[in-house]
Design a protein around this motif. Structure first.
Motif, PDB file in Angstrom:
ATOM      1  N   ASP A  10       3.017  10.520   2.483  1.00  0.00           N
ATOM      2  CA  ASP A  10       3.868   9.951   1.429  1.00  0.00           C
ATOM      3  C   ASP A  10       5.349  10.020   1.769  1.00  0.00           C
ATOM      4  O   ASP A  10       6.210   9.987   0.884  1.00  0.00           O
ATOM      5  N   GLU A  11       5.659  10.108   3.053  1.00  0.00           N
ATOM      6  CA  GLU A  11       7.035  10.048   3.537  1.00  0.00           C
ATOM      7  C   GLU A  11       7.078   9.173   4.782  1.00  0.00           C
ATOM      8  O   GLU A  11       6.218   9.300   5.662  1.00  0.00           O
ATOM      9  N   VAL A  12       8.048   8.280   4.844  1.00  0.00           N
ATOM     10  CA  VAL A  12       8.329   7.575   6.100  1.00  0.00           C
ATOM     11  C   VAL A  12       9.508   8.301   6.719  1.00  0.00           C
ATOM     12  O   VAL A  12      10.638   8.230   6.218  1.00  0.00           O
ATOM     13  N   GLY A  16       1.191   5.834  -1.406  1.00  0.00           N
ATOM     14  CA  GLY A  16       1.295   5.571   0.023  1.00  0.00           C
ATOM     15  C   GLY A  16       2.093   4.302   0.233  1.00  0.00           C
ATOM     16  O   GLY A  16       2.208   3.456  -0.649  1.00  0.00           O
ATOM     17  N   CYS A  60       7.903   7.655  -0.654  1.00  0.00           N
ATOM     18  CA  CYS A  60       7.358   6.379  -1.087  1.00  0.00           C
ATOM     19  C   CYS A  60       6.210   6.545  -2.050  1.00  0.00           C
ATOM     20  O   CYS A  60       5.413   7.466  -1.946  1.00  0.00           O
ATOM     21  N   ASP A  76       4.055   4.571   6.558  1.00  0.00           N
ATOM     22  CA  ASP A  76       3.670   5.981   6.466  1.00  0.00           C
ATOM     23  C   ASP A  76       2.454   6.221   7.360  1.00  0.00           C
ATOM     24  O   ASP A  76       1.325   6.370   6.896  1.00  0.00           O
ATOM     25  N   ASN A 125      -2.765   5.551   0.806  1.00  0.00           N
ATOM     26  CA  ASN A 125      -2.597   5.701   2.252  1.00  0.00           C
ATOM     27  C   ASN A 125      -3.546   4.838   3.065  1.00  0.00           C
ATOM     28  O   ASN A 125      -4.104   5.261   4.074  1.00  0.00           O
ATOM     29  N   ASP A 134       6.602   9.858  11.473  1.00  0.00           N
ATOM     30  CA  ASP A 134       6.078   8.504  11.641  1.00  0.00           C
ATOM     31  C   ASP A 134       6.767   7.803  12.811  1.00  0.00           C
ATOM     32  O   ASP A 134       6.123   7.094  13.592  1.00  0.00           O
TER      33      ASP A 134
END
Length: 222
Positions: A170-172, A161, A220, A165, A137, A176
């Protein structure tokens, strides 16, 4: 000048159980600058440091330092290497080591949010050894993709990451997107650091950043 808190030159010192917090360097090494040194850094924390150029948390120039059990988080570099930056050439004998560390949520303006790795042309890319370390990240990416000498993976590393994001989950996704729209337009933080919603680092949160979000939509891991 260089180094917001400490600058070691030609040193074999051991630094242990220290915290480098909220320091600022006008050049490189927001928290710590190492110059041709074989310093060992153990169980230290680097958080909230800034460098105007390279190495928001740490900048190493040549030398063979070891970082063991360190936490490098939320540091900023206005060029590259938000967490750590390393440069070495043929005069750097031995290996640099990063082991049992966490490098997370650091930001660089241009590249190498977590780690920025560079060396003279023609140098064998096996200088920096990384093991059992979490690199996640960091923005705009965990390590610079054009590294002339990528690190040697000793195993048990977690690298996660992804681009876009912004919320570090750990998600787009919609969160976001919402963060991006909230910061639409010219974007820097109050202290002048890069805005994390400015994904491509051009000083504006705009359609280019939106297209990056959409192209990386979903879960991701990188």
């Amino acid at each position: 000048g260089s180094a917001g808190a400490a600058f070691f030159i030609a040193s074999d010192s051991v630094i242990s159980d220290c915290s480098f917090l909220n320091n600022v360097s006008g050049r490189t090494g927001g928290g710590l600058q190492l110059h041709v040194s074989n310093v060992t850094v153990e169980d230290c924390i680097f958080t909230g440091n800034q460098a105007a150029s390279l190495g928001g948390g740490v900048h190493n120039w040549k030398g063979t330092p070891s970082f063991i059990g360190c936490t490098i988080t939320e540091n900023t570099a206005f060029a590259a290497g938000g967490g750590m930056s390393f440069f070495w050439n043929s005069t750097a004998e031995g290996n640099g080591i990063i082991e049992d560390c966490v490098i997370a949520q650091n930001v660089a303006q241009f590249e190498g949010g977590g780690l920025m790795l560079s060396t003279d042309a023609g140098i064998t890319p096996d200088w920096l050894l990384v093991g059992n370390t979490t690199i996640c990240n960091n923005m705009p990416e965990n390590t610079n993709p054009n590294a002339t000498a990528p690190f040697v993976d000793l195993g048990d590393n977690q690298i996660s990451g992804c681009t876009g994001d912004i919320t570090f989950d750990d998600e787009v996704d919609g969160e976001d997107l919402g963060a991006l729209l909230t910061n639409w337009g010219a974007c820097t933080t109050k202290d002048g650091a890069p805005c994390i919603s400015d994904i491509n680092g051009d000083g504006e949160v705009d359609g280019l950043d939106l297209s990056i979000i959409l192209s990386h939509w979903g879960g991701c891991l990188n």
